[in-house]
Design an enzyme around this catalytic site. Structure first.
Site, PDB file in Angstrom:
ATOM      1  N   GLU A 207       0.826  -1.211   0.000  1.00 57.98           N
ATOM      2  CA  GLU A 207       0.000   0.000   0.000  1.00 57.98           C
ATOM      3  C   GLU A 207       0.856   1.256   0.000  1.00 57.98           C
ATOM      4  O   GLU A 207       0.553   2.220  -0.721  1.00 57.98           O
ATOM      5  CB  GLU A 207      -0.938  -0.015   1.211  1.00 57.98           C
ATOM      6  CG  GLU A 207      -2.036  -1.066   1.100  1.00 57.98           C
ATOM      7  CD  GLU A 207      -2.922  -1.108   2.338  1.00 57.98           C
ATOM      8  OE1 GLU A 207      -2.634  -0.351   3.304  1.00 57.98           O
ATOM      9  OE2 GLU A 207      -3.890  -1.884   2.359  1.00 57.98           O
ATOM     10  N   HIS A 241     -10.291   1.217  -0.556  1.00 57.33           N
ATOM     11  CA  HIS A 241     -10.768   0.279   0.457  1.00 57.33           C
ATOM     12  C   HIS A 241     -12.276   0.071   0.392  1.00 57.33           C
ATOM     13  O   HIS A 241     -12.818  -0.721   1.174  1.00 57.33           O
ATOM     14  CB  HIS A 241     -10.385   0.786   1.857  1.00 57.33           C
ATOM     15  CG  HIS A 241      -8.924   0.680   2.160  1.00 57.33           C
ATOM     16  ND1 HIS A 241      -8.002   1.552   1.629  1.00 57.33           N
ATOM     17  CD2 HIS A 241      -8.217  -0.190   2.934  1.00 57.33           C
ATOM     18  CE1 HIS A 241      -6.789   1.222   2.065  1.00 57.33           C
ATOM     19  NE2 HIS A 241      -6.899   0.175   2.851  1.00 57.33           N
TER      20      HIS A 241
END
Length: 355
Positions: A207, A241
């Site tokens: 990430e 997300h």
């Protein structure tokens, strides 16, 4: 040994190694001025020495690169990186894998491979946009463009970890009090070893590489203001997300509850993204940001159950102390943000100590 006249006859500096000729010119001027430098010459010599040290630390004759692009292209690149990140996680469904449970060992292993693929694609995108630095520009090796300069690595990691720990002062003391009062174990690993590897290693690494090293590099290349980079670019990270909505609905069967959970997840991932961007711009170290991310994943969102006596909470009697430490931690964090992240030569900033 060359004479002063021979030094002056040297060819123009190499576009990929400007520090060498700049250093020679500084020597010549020092001799011509009788062993003394003007203030401008001192600053030029310091810059040349810094560039030489950076090039030597980078190792060998790696080309010095810069990334230049228009703001529109940077935004399109950001959306592309976000889509690659999300779609790679669900790519396996096209091959017949259902992957209904994100915590299943097989799902985690396949998503590990997806993370590697995403990082490679993201790095390739940045590299395809990089160009050779002009003589008057500050160039960086490709590794430095991604925040992966390994010289003096320990200080950014130590300082960023200390700053993050200050923010979690309250939860850290809360946990040790719970251990002392018999309400918790000293070390608690949530889930299987594969889940721990995902939460503390692979997820922070992938990430931060995609949404910090690569995405922020695009925004810096487009000359977005640092405030915009810190506060706006994390929404790409947060929106990536939202695909958890489907998993929450499948797990709980309630769309409204799933929507609330995802909205809250978007909120706190946006906040963390802002903090990560701040660390990256200030220190230029992707490794330090990954370490901070892993620590935050281990801490999780603060557990405020100590404020209630429900089910005989052992920490309820210590609620005033713990609450005070939460506030102290936030204040210490605010005071240390600037000094603990100062003094680093970040390749993600046009000028040092702007923030």
């Amino acid at each position: 040994r060359r004479s002063e006249t021979e030094w002056l006859k040297l060819p123009p500096r190499h576009p990929r190694r400007p520090h060498a000729h700049a250093r020679k010119c500084s020597v010549v001027r020092w001799r011509l001025f009788g062993g003394q430098m003007a203030p401008t010459e001192v600053s030029m010599a310091a810059a040349a020495a810094s560039s030489a040290a950076a090039a030597a630390a980078a190792g060998g004759d790696w080309p010095l690169l810069v990334v230049r692009m228009e703001p529109g292209m940077a935004l399109m690149g950001s959306v592309t990186l976000s889509l690659i990140f999300v779609l790679s996680l669900h790519l396996w469904k096209l091959l017949g894998y259902r992957d209904e449970n994100r915590d299943a060992t097989g799902t985690i292993q396949r998503r590990f491979l997806s993370s590697v693929l995403t990082c490679l694609c993201s790095a390739a995108m940045v590299y395809s946009m990089a160009q050779d630095a002009r003589p008057e520009e500050r160039g960086n090796t490709f590794r430095e463009l991604l925040g992966l300069s390994f010289w003096s690595l320990h200080w950014p990691c130590i300082r960023c970890l200390a700053l993050t720990a200050a923010l979690f002062l309250g939860p850290i003391v809360q946990h040790f009090l719970a251990v002392w009062m018999g309400g918790a174990e000293l070390v608690e690993l949530r889930g299987s070893p594969w889940m721990a590897a995902r939460n503390y290693v692979v997820a922070p690494l992938s990430e931060e590489f995609v949404f910090r090293a690569c995405l922020v590099r695009l925004w810096v290349a487009a000359s977005f203001p640092e405030g915009a980079i810190i506060f706006l670019s994390p929404f790409c990270f947060a929106m990536a997300h939202t695909h958890h909505f489907v998993e929450h609905v499948r797990r709980h069967g309630n769309k409204q509850s799933a929507l609330v959970e995802v909205a809250f997840q978007v909120f706190y991932t946006s906040l963390f993204g802002m903090f990560s961007n701040f660390l990256l711009l200030r220190t230029g170290s992707l490794t330090a940001v990954i370490v901070a991310h892993s620590f935050c994943n281990h801490q999780g969102f603060p557990d405020l159950s100590f404020m209630s006596s429900y089910r005989g909470n052992v920490l309820y009697t210590q609620r005033h102390l713990i609450g005070a430490l939460y506030i102290v931690g936030i204040l210490v964090f605010s005071l240390l943000m600037a000094p603990l992240t100062a003094g680093f030569d970040s390749s993600f900033r046009s000028a040092p100590n702007v923030l």
